[in-house]
Every structure is written in structure tokens, then in C-alpha cells.
Design an enzyme around this catalytic site. Sequence first.
Site, PDB file in Angstrom:
ATOM      1  N   CYS A   2       0.850  -1.186   0.000  1.00  0.00           N
ATOM      2  CA  CYS A   2       0.000   0.000   0.000  1.00  0.00           C
ATOM      3  C   CYS A   2       0.888   1.239   0.000  1.00  0.00           C
ATOM      4  O   CYS A   2       1.890   1.303   0.709  1.00  0.00           O
ATOM      5  CB  CYS A   2      -0.949   0.098   1.184  1.00  0.00           C
ATOM      6  SG  CYS A   2      -2.102  -1.252   1.291  1.00  0.00           S
ATOM      7  N   ARG A  27       3.974  -0.290  -4.707  1.00  0.00           N
ATOM      8  CA  ARG A  27       3.649  -0.834  -3.389  1.00  0.00           C
ATOM      9  C   ARG A  27       2.299  -1.558  -3.359  1.00  0.00           C
ATOM     10  O   ARG A  27       1.922  -2.147  -2.347  1.00  0.00           O
ATOM     11  CB  ARG A  27       3.618   0.287  -2.349  1.00  0.00           C
ATOM     12  CG  ARG A  27       4.911   1.066  -2.267  1.00  0.00           C
ATOM     13  CD  ARG A  27       4.811   2.159  -1.236  1.00  0.00           C
ATOM     14  NE  ARG A  27       4.574   1.619   0.076  1.00  0.00           N
ATOM     15  CZ  ARG A  27       5.520   1.196   0.904  1.00  0.00           C
ATOM     16  NH1 ARG A  27       6.778   1.284   0.545  1.00  0.00           N
ATOM     17  NH2 ARG A  27       5.214   0.698   2.074  1.00  0.00           N
ATOM     18  N   TRP A  74      -2.719  -2.683  -1.718  1.00  0.00           N
ATOM     19  CA  TRP A  74      -2.413  -4.104  -1.897  1.00  0.00           C
ATOM     20  C   TRP A  74      -3.276  -4.815  -0.867  1.00  0.00           C
ATOM     21  O   TRP A  74      -3.059  -4.693   0.338  1.00  0.00           O
ATOM     22  CB  TRP A  74      -0.938  -4.363  -1.654  1.00  0.00           C
ATOM     23  CG  TRP A  74      -0.524  -5.772  -1.989  1.00  0.00           C
ATOM     24  CD1 TRP A  74      -0.144  -6.234  -3.203  1.00  0.00           C
ATOM     25  CD2 TRP A  74      -0.441  -6.881  -1.091  1.00  0.00           C
ATOM     26  NE1 TRP A  74       0.163  -7.567  -3.113  1.00  0.00           N
ATOM     27  CE2 TRP A  74      -0.014  -7.995  -1.825  1.00  0.00           C
ATOM     28  CE3 TRP A  74      -0.708  -7.042   0.279  1.00  0.00           C
ATOM     29  CZ2 TRP A  74       0.166  -9.242  -1.264  1.00  0.00           C
ATOM     30  CZ3 TRP A  74      -0.533  -8.288   0.838  1.00  0.00           C
ATOM     31  CH2 TRP A  74      -0.093  -9.377   0.071  1.00  0.00           C
ATOM     32  N   ASN A 100      -1.830   1.755   5.788  1.00  0.00           N
ATOM     33  CA  ASN A 100      -0.926   0.754   5.229  1.00  0.00           C
ATOM     34  C   ASN A 100      -0.513  -0.146   6.386  1.00  0.00           C
ATOM     35  O   ASN A 100       0.098   0.342   7.339  1.00  0.00           O
ATOM     36  CB  ASN A 100       0.287   1.461   4.609  1.00  0.00           C
ATOM     37  CG  ASN A 100       1.422   0.507   4.292  1.00  0.00           C
ATOM     38  OD1 ASN A 100       1.201  -0.680   4.077  1.00  0.00           O
ATOM     39  ND2 ASN A 100       2.637   1.016   4.255  1.00  0.00           N
ATOM     40  N   GLY A 101      -0.861  -1.427   6.309  1.00  0.00           N
ATOM     41  CA  GLY A 101      -0.505  -2.342   7.394  1.00  0.00           C
ATOM     42  C   GLY A 101      -1.659  -3.280   7.698  1.00  0.00           C
ATOM     43  O   GLY A 101      -2.584  -3.427   6.891  1.00  0.00           O
ATOM     44  N   GLU A 485      17.193 -17.628  -8.389  1.00  0.00           N
ATOM     45  CA  GLU A 485      16.806 -16.262  -8.733  1.00  0.00           C
ATOM     46  C   GLU A 485      16.248 -16.197 -10.163  1.00  0.00           C
ATOM     47  O   GLU A 485      15.255 -15.515 -10.425  1.00  0.00           O
ATOM     48  CB  GLU A 485      18.017 -15.336  -8.553  1.00  0.00           C
ATOM     49  CG  GLU A 485      17.807 -13.891  -8.938  1.00  0.00           C
ATOM     50  CD  GLU A 485      16.706 -13.170  -8.170  1.00  0.00           C
ATOM     51  OE1 GLU A 485      16.158 -13.726  -7.204  1.00  0.00           O
ATOM     52  OE2 GLU A 485      16.376 -12.048  -8.576  1.00  0.00           O
ATOM     53  N   LYS A 489      12.515 -14.916 -11.051  1.00  0.00           N
ATOM     54  CA  LYS A 489      12.259 -13.807 -11.984  1.00  0.00           C
ATOM     55  C   LYS A 489      11.249 -14.242 -13.035  1.00  0.00           C
ATOM     56  O   LYS A 489      10.309 -13.530 -13.332  1.00  0.00           O
ATOM     57  CB  LYS A 489      13.536 -13.353 -12.703  1.00  0.00           C
ATOM     58  CG  LYS A 489      14.523 -12.545 -11.926  1.00  0.00           C
ATOM     59  CD  LYS A 489      14.078 -11.155 -11.553  1.00  0.00           C
ATOM     60  CE  LYS A 489      13.354 -11.157 -10.247  1.00  0.00           C
ATOM     61  NZ  LYS A 489      14.086 -10.940  -9.038  1.00  0.00           N
ATOM     62  N   GLU A 492       7.583 -14.719 -11.612  1.00  0.00           N
ATOM     63  CA  GLU A 492       6.845 -13.527 -11.184  1.00  0.00           C
ATOM     64  C   GLU A 492       6.519 -12.590 -12.335  1.00  0.00           C
ATOM     65  O   GLU A 492       5.517 -11.871 -12.276  1.00  0.00           O
ATOM     66  CB  GLU A 492       7.566 -12.785 -10.053  1.00  0.00           C
ATOM     67  CG  GLU A 492       8.903 -12.215 -10.368  1.00  0.00           C
ATOM     68  CD  GLU A 492       9.576 -11.569  -9.160  1.00  0.00           C
ATOM     69  OE1 GLU A 492       8.883 -11.145  -8.228  1.00  0.00           O
ATOM     70  OE2 GLU A 492      10.811 -11.477  -9.165  1.00  0.00           O
ATOM     71  N   HIS A 508      17.205 -36.387  -8.042  1.00  0.00           N
ATOM     72  CA  HIS A 508      16.415 -36.945  -6.940  1.00  0.00           C
ATOM     73  C   HIS A 508      14.935 -36.568  -7.043  1.00  0.00           C
ATOM     74  O   HIS A 508      14.239 -36.557  -6.038  1.00  0.00           O
ATOM     75  CB  HIS A 508      17.009 -36.487  -5.605  1.00  0.00           C
ATOM     76  CG  HIS A 508      18.429 -36.911  -5.458  1.00  0.00           C
ATOM     77  ND1 HIS A 508      18.796 -38.178  -5.037  1.00  0.00           N
ATOM     78  CD2 HIS A 508      19.590 -36.270  -5.743  1.00  0.00           C
ATOM     79  CE1 HIS A 508      20.122 -38.272  -5.037  1.00  0.00           C
ATOM     80  NE2 HIS A 508      20.617 -37.125  -5.463  1.00  0.00           N
ATOM     81  N   LYS A 607       5.923  -4.343  -4.167  1.00  0.00           N
ATOM     82  CA  LYS A 607       7.378  -4.246  -4.065  1.00  0.00           C
ATOM     83  C   LYS A 607       7.846  -4.344  -2.624  1.00  0.00           C
ATOM     84  O   LYS A 607       8.852  -4.961  -2.328  1.00  0.00           O
ATOM     85  CB  LYS A 607       7.799  -2.910  -4.669  1.00  0.00           C
ATOM     86  CG  LYS A 607       9.275  -2.652  -4.609  1.00  0.00           C
ATOM     87  CD  LYS A 607       9.894  -2.897  -5.949  1.00  0.00           C
ATOM     88  CE  LYS A 607      11.387  -2.948  -5.902  1.00  0.00           C
ATOM     89  NZ  LYS A 607      11.905  -4.170  -6.474  1.00  0.00           N
TER      90      LYS A 607
HETATM   91  C1  F6R Z   1      11.505 -10.612  -6.198  1.00  0.00           C
HETATM   92  C2  F6R Z   1      11.305  -9.612  -5.174  1.00  0.00           C
HETATM   93  C3  F6R Z   1      10.971 -10.068  -3.799  1.00  0.00           C
HETATM   94  C4  F6R Z   1      11.822  -9.292  -2.787  1.00  0.00           C
HETATM   95  C5  F6R Z   1      11.381  -9.639  -1.352  1.00  0.00           C
HETATM   96  C6  F6R Z   1      12.248  -8.961  -0.321  1.00  0.00           C
HETATM   97  O1  F6R Z   1      11.803 -10.028  -7.431  1.00  0.00           O
HETATM   98  O2  F6R Z   1      11.409  -8.448  -5.429  1.00  0.00           O
HETATM   99  O3  F6R Z   1      11.131 -11.427  -3.654  1.00  0.00           O
HETATM  100  O4  F6R Z   1      13.159  -9.620  -2.990  1.00  0.00           O
HETATM  101  O5  F6R Z   1      10.056  -9.247  -1.164  1.00  0.00           O
HETATM  102  O6  F6R Z   1      12.176  -7.583  -0.419  1.00  0.00           O
HETATM  103  P1  F6R Z   1      13.274  -6.644   0.211  1.00  0.00           P
HETATM  104  O7  F6R Z   1      14.550  -6.924  -0.475  1.00  0.00           O
HETATM  105  O8  F6R Z   1      12.771  -5.261  -0.050  1.00  0.00           O
HETATM  106  O9  F6R Z   1      13.339  -6.957   1.674  1.00  0.00           O
END
Ligand code: F6R
Length: 612
Positions: A2, A27, A74, A100-101, A485, A489, A492, A508, A607
Site C-alpha cells: 500500500c 507498493r 495491496w 498501510n498495514g 533467482e 524472476k 513472477e 532426486h 514491491k
Molecule cells: C523478487 C522480489 C521479492 C523481494 C522480497 C524482499 O523479485 O522483489 O522477492 O526480494 O520481497 O524484499 P526486500 O529486499 O525489499 O526486503
Amino acid sequence: MCGIVGYTGPREAYPIIIKGLKRLEYRGYDSTGVALQNGQGVKVYKKKGRVAELEDAIVGKDLHAHVGIGHTRWATHGEPSDRNAHPHQSSSGKLAMIHNGIIENYSQLKNELISKGYVFHSDTDTEVLLNFIEEIKKNNNCSLEEAIRIALKRVVGAYVILLVDADDPNTIIAARKGSPLVIGVGKGEHFLGSDASPMLEYTKEVVYVNDYEMAIVKPDELILKNLGNEKITPYIQKLDLELAAIEKGGYDHFMLKEIFEQPQTVYDCLRGRLDPVAGTITMSGIQQYADQIVKASRIVMVACGTSWHAGLAAEYIFEELCRINVEVEYASEFRYRNPVINKGDIIIAISQSGETADTLVAIETAKAKGAIILGVVNVVGSSIARASHGGAYTHAGPEIGVASTKAFTGQLAVLTMIALKIAYIKGSISNDRYMHLLNELNEIPEKLAWVLNHADHIKKLAEKYKDARDFLYLGRGYNFPVALEGALKLKEISYIHAEGYPAAEMKHGPIALVDETLPVVFIATKDAYHEKLISNMQEIKARKGRVISVITEGDEMAKSLSEDVMIVPETDEIVAPMLSVVPLQLLAYYIGVAKGQDVDKPRNLAKSVTVE
Ligand code: F6R
């Protein structure tokens, strides 16, 4: 999660709020709303969908106001819908609030209010808290400020709240616990935001509000208090952030811009710290704790998502260079598990946003037990940065695309520098190897530029493979976290199911998935495990899997086993992940775009995950 924006001052509030919300859409983007206070009451406009959809829907309405608050959501409590969108209005209609929360004890408070005759128009915890505040104000015949203070003492959970009151036309009241709040200080005006981006063109002077603090914000006055009603002197800081850093700058998406920024962001991260000629690494936030780190019997990396992958890569690097036992923890598991933490343990918290709720609580738990907390954080002044004893910023600049890219390479650069510094002090690395690695690290920005020059080739591969149903990513050693990773990527951004696995472990179980339709991406750069990885490639090829590899320039063997390759320049295996991840970022990006997905704002994601 949010985004919240507020404005009080002589300008028109609505355009400032809308522009600010667009910058905070990373956000959350389920629904949007604004509350405008024009001296004749509070008008609320809100709608399911993105900020632009609200903008279109309210063309022609009376939007004139000098005070206002806005929210991009969100969803936590209640599905994304018009009725659950913020701001919410109190029962009397006089108060409007954004939040927000999460209010964890909302159902108890809701029942109390229902028994007093309150009727709710949404499924949100926010509407409950707002009416709880109004009920206290009415019952105690007190000011709104006092009612908020009393209410917040009963609230369990996390919040930033912003309220406007029809009876107090110039004021916004804000309070924070666990979610971020920045107040911009202008001349005769104030701005509020989840981060500083909504206020960048108006002021560079900001106050980061702390947990359990309230702000009474008027055009020419900012009063900061704690929940005990004691005044606190606002600590005004200068922002070191330019507007261009939060704009797309000609790229189609923030994600692509951020991928292409990596030569510069890694350079910025190394600059002033790494001196390959003098053989020094200067990091004052680490130097202070160097003795304790050298003597530590273990280091615990705590993070989530992509940052957790950086932590996993760091485990390999620290154990190799520093000979210190490293554990890598998902913050969400660590915090609830009653982990064994001894006085003097070193916790490294890794976070792009510096606001991830689980990581923040995990470090607070560890801190209370006597651990030393070092933050590897991107956002300057963020909650995790402030809660840490020391650490180092990644200096990657604002990361706005929801999928993390440049933050990851920044985290790897910082973590590698810390490991090298500690190894050098501890004497667990030879001088030659130390100097060699400093040079290799120093060359990464140039090599990243080389990798990015081959982006068009990866775009073609994306077209070829975009219709695959699943992907498997395999790597060993330093490249195993890169496999994780790469898979993250892809899923998502493109919504294609992808799994990352240690290449040998695939025998396995996951090998059962392999057939002629399955693309298997090997992260196969030259390192100590290379021959073993070549054998794993053979195993996939023998089962007709489609092998795509990230290989070191000139590696004809790996190339001959692969249907397609993505090439990176030769480097030391310790710093290789910073290069080998980039083709995977590009592959995910181009596949996402080819499939028509909104790569900067993938569905269901946000994010900054400020809820648990
Ligand atoms: C993936 C992504 C998330 C963040 C995770 C941690 O692309 O962006 O998996 O890495 O939410 O976020 P931070 O780094 O802000 O603590």
C-alpha cells in the site's frame, strides 16, 4: 505494501496526490482512492484498479482542495473492490482515513463496535480502526489527536495511518508503527508519503517518522509526538535523490531500465570503497564491528525473496573466504521459530526496500537477544537500515520495477566486499587471492556492460521459448542461488511455472519432469564444478530436455551440449553470480513482455512487503 500520500499547503492537493500515488504504485495497485478536504467537508473518490483508472473515472468532479490524502492498495482484509478501497469514512462521515498495514485484533474491535450499533460498509480492518477512533472521540469528548493516541494503545498490528477531519480543514494527522512514513517539509506546506518519491520535486528536506510516533501536520507546522503525548523535535534530513532516478528515462519499463543500470549501480556501490591498487576496502559501517565479525562463531543471513538468494550466495562466499559458519534464514520462518541466538552472533539483514516486515521483526528479535545486526539495505533511511547497528548501503538507487534486479547485484557486490574485508583482517585469504578478487570485483561493471550488449540475442530466445509451460533452472555452487533467482524472476514476471534446483539434486526428483518440451536453463559458467555440471547437462540432453545455458565466453564444450546459449565474460567464480544472473533477468523480462504481461506490476505482487 500500500502506498500513502498526503498534502497540506497552498497548492492544489489533488494533482500532487495523484502523481505521488503513481510513483508509489509499486507498493500495491489493487485499488486507488483520495480524500479531499476543501473546508466544506471531506470528499472521497475511490475505485478498484490502478491510479489512472480512478483519474479517468473522476474527470469533471469537484477536485479543488488544499488538503488531501491518497492511497494505492495491496489487499489484505477484503478483496480488491470499490468498497474495500481506501480512504474509508467514519460512521459520522466526518473523518476519512487511509492505512498501510494490518490491524491483527480488528475482529475483536469490530465486534465491540457492532454491539454499539456500528454498521460497516467494507471488509477492511481499516474501517474498524477508524470507527474505533471515532467512538473514543465521541465517548471521551476529546480531540481527534487524543482519540487516535488512545486507540493506538489498543491496536495490535502494523500501521501507517493518515486522517483528515471535516472539522479541522488544514490538518492531517498521521501515526506509524511498522510501516514507513516520510514527511517532506516545504515552505508553508508539508507532504506525506510511504517514501520520498511523491515529494521529490517540491522539497529535499524530509523527516522519517519512527514507530510509535504521531505527526500533526498543518501547512506551516509539523508537530511530532510519541504516544505518551510528549513532543519530539523533528530530525530533518536532506534527500540525496534526483527526480530522474525515479523516471523511466526512455525505457519501456522500469525493470528494463533497472537491468540496464547495473554497470552504473554496481560501479556506484564499489566507488569510494574498493581500491584495487591500494588493496583496501573501506566500509565504516562494517569496520566498527570487524573484530566481532572476525571472532564470531557464526553469521546468520536473514532476508526474503531475491534478497534471500543474495544471502545464499553470500553463504558460499563467506564460508569459502572467511571460514565462518553461515546460516541463511527466511526471515518469516526465523522470527517465529524461537531461534537460538547467542550474544555476539552476527545477523546480516539483506533488504532492498529496508521495510520488509518479516525481516524487520526478525532483526528486532535477534537484537533483543544480544546479536549484532548489520544491514545490507538499498533504501537510505529505511526501517531496517535504522534498526541495524551497522552495515552498508547497496547504493543501487530507487528500484521501482516490482521484480528486483539491480538491488540483487548491488547486494552481491556489498556482501562480497564485506567477506573480502573480513577474510583479509582474519588472515583467512592469501594476499594474492585477495588482490586478484579485488581486481575481479572492480571489473564487474565493465563486464556487466558487455553482457547487456547482447540483450538482443536474449530477446530472440525469449520469443522462441515464451510458450513453454514450465522451466527448470539448474546451477551448482555459487550459481545455485542464481538458478533460484532466475526461476523466481521468470515466474513472477511471465507467470510461467519455473523451479530452481541444485543441478545434481535434480536427479532426486525433478528429472521426472524432463521431456522434449521442457526448457532447462543451466547456469554453467566456468568454475570448480564445471565438469560436474557438464555431466548434468548430458543427463538432461539424454532425456531430450531443451538445454539453454549461461556459459563463459569461449566454452565450446558447454555450447555444443546446448540448444541455445547466453554468454558472459570470464571472471572468478566468487563474483560470477553478478554476471550470470543478468541474462536470466533479461530472459524473464523479454518473455514477460512477449506474453503481454505487465512486467513492472505483476499480478498479486507488491514491491515492499510491509505485512507479515
Ligand atoms: C523478487 C522480489 C521479492 C523481494 C522480497 C524482499 O523479485 O522483489 O522477492 O526480494 O520481497 O524484499 P526486500 O529486499 O525489499 O526486503
